[in-house]
Motif scaffolding. Structure first.
Motif, PDB file in Angstrom:
ATOM      1  N   ALA A 100       5.789  13.169   1.507  1.00  0.00           N
ATOM      2  CA  ALA A 100       5.421  13.078   2.168  1.00  0.00           C
ATOM      3  C   ALA A 100       3.644  12.295   1.970  1.00  0.00           C
ATOM      4  CB  ALA A 100       4.843  14.186   3.500  1.00  0.00           C
ATOM      5  N   THR A 101       3.139  13.060   1.084  1.00  0.00           N
ATOM      6  CA  THR A 101       1.914  12.650   0.704  1.00  0.00           C
ATOM      7  C   THR A 101       2.101  11.188   0.229  1.00  0.00           C
ATOM      8  OG1 THR A 101       2.340  13.678  -1.072  1.00  0.00           O
ATOM      9  CG2 THR A 101       0.534  14.499   0.810  1.00  0.00           C
ATOM     10  N   SER A 102       2.926  10.583  -0.714  1.00  0.00           N
ATOM     11  CA  SER A 102       3.199   9.569  -1.372  1.00  0.00           C
ATOM     12  C   SER A 102       2.992   8.971  -0.132  1.00  0.00           C
ATOM     13  CB  SER A 102       4.307   9.654  -2.429  1.00  0.00           C
ATOM     14  OG  SER A 102       4.780  10.108  -3.187  1.00  0.00           O
ATOM     15  N   ALA A 103       4.406   9.038   0.814  1.00  0.00           N
ATOM     16  CA  ALA A 103       4.612   8.279   1.782  1.00  0.00           C
ATOM     17  C   ALA A 103       3.118   7.865   2.803  1.00  0.00           C
ATOM     18  CB  ALA A 103       5.650   7.980   3.128  1.00  0.00           C
ATOM     19  N   ALA A 104       2.124   8.572   2.927  1.00  0.00           N
ATOM     20  CA  ALA A 104       1.170   8.866   3.694  1.00  0.00           C
ATOM     21  C   ALA A 104       0.350   7.881   3.220  1.00  0.00           C
ATOM     22  CB  ALA A 104       0.842   9.887   4.160  1.00  0.00           C
ATOM     23  N   LEU A 105       0.142   7.954   1.900  1.00  0.00           N
ATOM     24  CA  LEU A 105      -1.319   7.528   0.753  1.00  0.00           C
ATOM     25  C   LEU A 105      -0.807   5.675   0.917  1.00  0.00           C
ATOM     26  CD1 LEU A 105      -2.344   7.941  -1.521  1.00  0.00           C
ATOM     27  CD2 LEU A 105      -1.280   5.690  -1.898  1.00  0.00           C
ATOM     28  N   LEU A 106       0.512   5.534   1.140  1.00  0.00           N
ATOM     29  CA  LEU A 106       0.688   4.160   1.456  1.00  0.00           C
ATOM     30  C   LEU A 106       0.778   3.697   2.851  1.00  0.00           C
ATOM     31  CD1 LEU A 106       3.637   3.609  -1.312  1.00  0.00           C
ATOM     32  CD2 LEU A 106       1.811   3.327  -1.331  1.00  0.00           C
ATOM     33  N   ILE A 107       1.012   4.169   3.439  1.00  0.00           N
ATOM     34  CA  ILE A 107       0.935   4.041   4.920  1.00  0.00           C
ATOM     35  C   ILE A 107      -0.447   3.424   5.419  1.00  0.00           C
ATOM     36  CG2 ILE A 107       1.533   4.812   7.427  1.00  0.00           C
ATOM     37  CD1 ILE A 107       3.553   5.566   5.531  1.00  0.00           C
ATOM     38  N   LEU A 108      -1.349   4.494   4.838  1.00  0.00           N
ATOM     39  CA  LEU A 108      -3.000   4.586   5.294  1.00  0.00           C
ATOM     40  C   LEU A 108      -3.355   2.880   4.854  1.00  0.00           C
ATOM     41  CD1 LEU A 108      -3.806   8.167   5.141  1.00  0.00           C
ATOM     42  CD2 LEU A 108      -3.764   6.905   6.972  1.00  0.00           C
ATOM     43  N   LEU A 109      -3.017   3.105   3.459  1.00  0.00           N
ATOM     44  CA  LEU A 109      -3.229   1.725   2.531  1.00  0.00           C
ATOM     45  C   LEU A 109      -2.906   0.856   3.653  1.00  0.00           C
ATOM     46  CD1 LEU A 109      -4.792   0.713   0.082  1.00  0.00           C
ATOM     47  CD2 LEU A 109      -2.809   0.748  -0.930  1.00  0.00           C
ATOM     48  N   LEU A 110      -1.660   0.273   3.068  1.00  0.00           N
ATOM     49  CA  LEU A 110      -0.703  -0.670   4.014  1.00  0.00           C
ATOM     50  C   LEU A 110      -1.922  -0.854   5.991  1.00  0.00           C
ATOM     51  CD1 LEU A 110       2.559  -0.306   2.917  1.00  0.00           C
ATOM     52  CD2 LEU A 110       1.278  -2.003   2.019  1.00  0.00           C
ATOM     53  N   ARG A 111      -2.137   0.018   6.380  1.00  0.00           N
ATOM     54  CA  ARG A 111      -2.872  -0.166   7.423  1.00  0.00           C
ATOM     55  C   ARG A 111      -4.389  -0.433   7.091  1.00  0.00           C
ATOM     56  NH1 ARG A 111      -3.591   5.918  10.492  1.00  0.00           N
ATOM     57  NH2 ARG A 111      -1.285   4.487  10.946  1.00  0.00           N
ATOM     58  N   ASP A 112      -4.830  -0.181   6.669  1.00  0.00           N
ATOM     59  CA  ASP A 112      -6.610  -1.527   6.039  1.00  0.00           C
ATOM     60  C   ASP A 112      -6.473  -2.446   5.995  1.00  0.00           C
ATOM     61  OD1 ASP A 112      -7.082   1.125   6.257  1.00  0.00           O
ATOM     62  OD2 ASP A 112      -7.217   2.539   4.870  1.00  0.00           O
ATOM     63  N   LEU A 113      -5.053  -2.622   4.959  1.00  0.00           N
ATOM     64  CA  LEU A 113      -5.135  -3.813   4.023  1.00  0.00           C
ATOM     65  C   LEU A 113      -3.927  -4.940   5.812  1.00  0.00           C
ATOM     66  CD1 LEU A 113      -3.545  -3.400   1.007  1.00  0.00           C
ATOM     67  CD2 LEU A 113      -5.218  -4.583   1.207  1.00  0.00           C
ATOM     68  N   HIS A 202       2.327  10.163 -19.335  1.00  0.00           N
ATOM     69  CA  HIS A 202       1.671  10.208 -17.798  1.00  0.00           C
ATOM     70  C   HIS A 202       2.856   9.972 -16.765  1.00  0.00           C
ATOM     71  CE1 HIS A 202      -2.637   8.581 -18.393  1.00  0.00           C
ATOM     72  NE2 HIS A 202      -1.912   7.608 -18.975  1.00  0.00           N
ATOM     73  N   GLY A 203       4.128  11.091 -17.837  1.00  0.00           N
ATOM     74  CA  GLY A 203       4.675  11.413 -17.045  1.00  0.00           C
ATOM     75  C   GLY A 203       5.130  13.161 -16.050  1.00  0.00           C
ATOM     76  N   HIS A 204       3.922  13.492 -16.361  1.00  0.00           N
ATOM     77  CA  HIS A 204       3.129  15.138 -15.416  1.00  0.00           C
ATOM     78  C   HIS A 204       3.433  14.226 -14.380  1.00  0.00           C
ATOM     79  CE1 HIS A 204      -0.343  13.465 -17.682  1.00  0.00           C
ATOM     80  NE2 HIS A 204      -1.215  13.873 -16.345  1.00  0.00           N
ATOM     81  N   LEU A 205       2.844  13.040 -13.429  1.00  0.00           N
ATOM     82  CA  LEU A 205       2.316  12.255 -12.508  1.00  0.00           C
ATOM     83  C   LEU A 205       3.330  13.007 -11.364  1.00  0.00           C
ATOM     84  CD1 LEU A 205       1.031   8.992 -13.445  1.00  0.00           C
ATOM     85  CD2 LEU A 205      -0.412  11.555 -12.941  1.00  0.00           C
ATOM     86  N   ALA A 206       2.552  13.636 -10.665  1.00  0.00           N
ATOM     87  CA  ALA A 206       3.249  13.491  -9.608  1.00  0.00           C
ATOM     88  C   ALA A 206       3.712  11.950  -8.315  1.00  0.00           C
ATOM     89  CB  ALA A 206       3.313  14.925  -7.726  1.00  0.00           C
ATOM     90  N   ALA A 207       4.673  12.343  -7.453  1.00  0.00           N
ATOM     91  CA  ALA A 207       4.974  10.800  -7.258  1.00  0.00           C
ATOM     92  C   ALA A 207       3.598  10.186  -6.256  1.00  0.00           C
ATOM     93  CB  ALA A 207       6.242  10.919  -6.358  1.00  0.00           C
ATOM     94  N   VAL A 208       2.968  11.009  -5.903  1.00  0.00           N
ATOM     95  CA  VAL A 208       2.050  10.741  -5.028  1.00  0.00           C
ATOM     96  C   VAL A 208       0.690  10.098  -5.891  1.00  0.00           C
ATOM     97  CG1 VAL A 208       0.359  13.018  -5.135  1.00  0.00           C
ATOM     98  CG2 VAL A 208       0.048  11.294  -3.326  1.00  0.00           C
ATOM     99  N   GLY A 209       0.856  10.632  -7.410  1.00  0.00           N
ATOM    100  CA  GLY A 209      -0.341  10.066  -8.430  1.00  0.00           C
ATOM    101  C   GLY A 209       0.365   8.199  -8.424  1.00  0.00           C
ATOM    102  N   VAL A 210       1.821   8.659  -9.194  1.00  0.00           N
ATOM    103  CA  VAL A 210       2.394   7.615  -9.126  1.00  0.00           C
ATOM    104  C   VAL A 210       1.937   6.390  -7.986  1.00  0.00           C
ATOM    105  CG1 VAL A 210       4.260   5.971  -9.759  1.00  0.00           C
ATOM    106  CG2 VAL A 210       4.350   8.258 -10.773  1.00  0.00           C
ATOM    107  N   ALA A 211       2.109   6.774  -6.685  1.00  0.00           N
ATOM    108  CA  ALA A 211       2.090   5.539  -5.938  1.00  0.00           C
ATOM    109  C   ALA A 211       0.891   5.238  -5.824  1.00  0.00           C
ATOM    110  CB  ALA A 211       2.485   6.969  -4.467  1.00  0.00           C
TER     111      ALA A 211
END
Length: 588
Positions: A100-113, A202-211
């Motif tokens: 949810a946070t990974s998707a939200a981060l990209l959606i909010l960023l793309l909205r600003d773009l 950096h394999g310990h990153l969550a997906a939201v960190g990779v996003a």
């Protein structure tokens, strides 16, 4: 400070107490305020030349160049092309907090773009984990020209092949274990790819960190193309509150970049800029700025409740809404669903506990039951792991004999790799994960063979982990030393979580003045020390354990040492500290 604490070689829970290992030049038994934080940092693996960076972890100090990751630049270029061309983009996320946070981060960023991306979160019960080919093709038919999967996709071979054949590009942003072969995607960004070199650390990153790293690469790419000549650049750092939530809730190790994500993300969250997070904090009845613990135990479970027992997309909708009224409504719904989840969890826990009692000392405890809600099996697996001290997998079987399983592991035992190996051996329909957690689909008839496979593969690692187990202690205190000032001093060494453990103190000796059971099997204590100073303490979920029995039945003349985490008591009329007990040992 490498030997036992107070000569405790076998506590009430049967484990030795040892000092947490310190660097050779920092083994100082003193705990003066000016060096307490230094000792906490060094004992958690911080190099001496990195002390200042770790005292206040910043993104600048820990951020890598995103280009070190395989396919990162390719993914950023494709996203930049889509933005310039005004393409329709869909973001396909997992149904948990990290998704949810990974998707939200990209959606909010793309909205600003300038792009209003479409979110898609699969239904846990109807669609299961990860992208299906049918869903990806349907998104393409409904107008998506580019799909980004987040927190899933690393093992979606068939689904991504169907998407490719349908003519839609897919970018995978994931962190789960990868096989040697990779699915056919336009780009697959994952620090746990086997062909990663520099990015592997950096394999310990969550997906939201990779996003987040993909977001940084995308902004850099657009900047180089002159995209911001007539528009403001998005402030990616303003999204760190979402990154912190996903990182902690996914139990990612809080070291390196993750520490910076959480430390700085909590500062952003305290400003309550995100409309949805603001509503969720209010619904969680938090009257102060959230801490890392709140992310894991208050906010994260409520976001998760949507995917577990409600509508899977509630979390993304909450985190991306512009409407305060909608945010308040969704937050209230998630709060209600979280209470429903607790009740469902209790029923599954009861059934799983009954089966676990007859399992013996298998390397990995596997229990399976019919009519168990698959939305809570991961939580129950975590409870079994804590109780029995070994990896646990809980499987919910449907009427057709197909099981959905979720597992939780212990330190030093890579459950995700073992599950992936079992899938490659033909024992599982599907499966994957990371070191500490895994998910799988299995036919009922394969359960015994799967258990045997895990026993053979993991027995040595589990035995070693259990044999090395000890309660690690950072400080020895008199009862009166557990104070709010101590808690505040130790908090400077945070944020704490997986891989960066909360400081543990041993306090005593004390006599128990009063002991009773409160809530869901918690043991509450009022104790007094030899100096007459009192200490409040709580042992959570311990009423029916050996520790709980000892605390409830302790004779008034016997003294104990208590070991646990010093915390601020938020419920009292004045600011006070209490001890959350992990173990105890008789002092006489």
């Amino acid at each position: 400070m490498t030997g036992t604490v107070l000569n405790v070689t076998s506590s009430i829970l049967g484990q030795p107490w040892r000092w947490r290992a310190l660097a050779a030049d920092a083994r100082d038994p003193g705990f003066a305020p000016d060096d307490l934080v230094t000792q906490l940092l060094l004992s958690r693996g911080c190099p001496r030349d990195g002390l200042e960076a770790h005292r206040n972890p910043s993104i600048r100090a820990f951020m890598p160049d995103p280009s070190i990751f395989q396919d990162m630049d390719r993914a950023a270029e494709r996203l930049a092309d889509a933005i310039r061309a005004g393409e329709h983009i869909a973001v396909f996320g997992d149904y948990d907090v990290d998704g949810a946070t990974s998707a939200a981060l990209l959606i909010l960023l793309l909205r600003d773009l300038g792009i209003e991306a479409r979110p898609y979160i699969p239904d846990r019960l109807m669609e299961g984990y990860g992208p299906s080919g049918e869903a990806l093709v349907r998104l393409k038919e409904e107008g998506a020209q580019l799909i980004v999967t987040v927190d899933c996709g690393a093992q979606a071979f068939e689904a991504l092949a169907m998407a490719r054949d349908a003519g839609v590009d897919v970018i995978v942003v994931d962190h789960h274990k990868c096989a040697a072969a990779l699915p056919q995607a336009w780009a697959l960004v994952n620090p746990n790819r086997l062909d990663e070199t520099e990015g592997a650390e950096h394999g310990h990153l969550a997906a939201v960190g990779v996003a987040f790293l993909l977001g940084a690469a995308l902004i850099r790419t657009l900047r180089a193309r002159g995209y911001f000549g007539d528009r403001a650049e998005p402030r990616l750092l303003d999204l760190l509150d979402i990154v912190a939530l996903g990182t902690v809730a996914d139990v990612a190790q809080l070291r390196g970049l993750n520490r910076a994500f959480v430390s700085q993300g909590l500062k952003v969250m305290a400003q309550r800029r995100n409309i949805g997070l603001n509503a969720l904090i209010t619904a969680s009845r938090l009257s102060r700025a959230p801490t890392a613990t709140d992310l894991g135990f208050a906010l994260g479970p409520r976001i998760n409740a949507g995917g577990r027992v409600g509508k899977s997309d509630l979390g993304v909708r909450l985190l991306t809404t512009r409407d305060p009224a909608e945010a308040e409504q969704i937050a209230a719904e998630l709060d209600r669903l979280n209470e429903e989840r607790r009740l469902i969890e209790a029923l599954v826990q009861e059934g799983a506990e009954a089966l676990a009692m007859g399992k013996g000392n298998h390397a990995v405890m596997i229990v399976a039951g019919r009519n168990w809600h698959p939305g809570v099996i991961g939580i129950v697996a975590g409870r079994l792991k804590e109780k029995y001290g070994r990896p646990a997998i809980v499987v919910a079987l449907d009427a057709d004999g197909v099981g959905k399983g979720s597992g939780r592991s212990i330190s030093g035992v890579d459950l995700g790799a073992a599950v992936l190996a079992a899938k490659d051996s033909g024992l599982l329909v599907a499966g994957g994960g990371h070191a500490m957690a895994a998910g799988l689909t299995i036919a009922e008839g394969q359960l015994d063979a799967f258990e045997a496979f895990l026993a053979e593969r993991l027995d040595t690692a589990v035995t070693r982990s259990i044999g090395d187990r000890a309660l690690l202690v950072d400080a020895l205190l008199a009862p009166g030393g557990v104070t709010p000032q101590l808690v505040e001093a130790m908090d400077v060494g945070g944020p704490y979580g997986m891989g960066w453990p909360q400081p543990r103190v041993a306090a005593g000796p004390v006599r128990i003045v009063r002991a009773d059971i409160v809530g869901n099997g918690h043991v509450r204590l009022i104790t007094t020390g030899d100096d007459g100073r009192s200490l409040k303490a709580v042992a959570f979920r311990q009423a029916e354990t050996a520790l709980g029995a000892a605390l409830l039945g302790a004779p008034p003349h016997r003294r104990l040492w208590l070991a646990g985490r010093a915390r601020i008591d938020d419920w009292g009329p004045r600011k006070a500290a209490e001890l959350h007990i992990d173990d105890a040992a008789w002092a006489d």
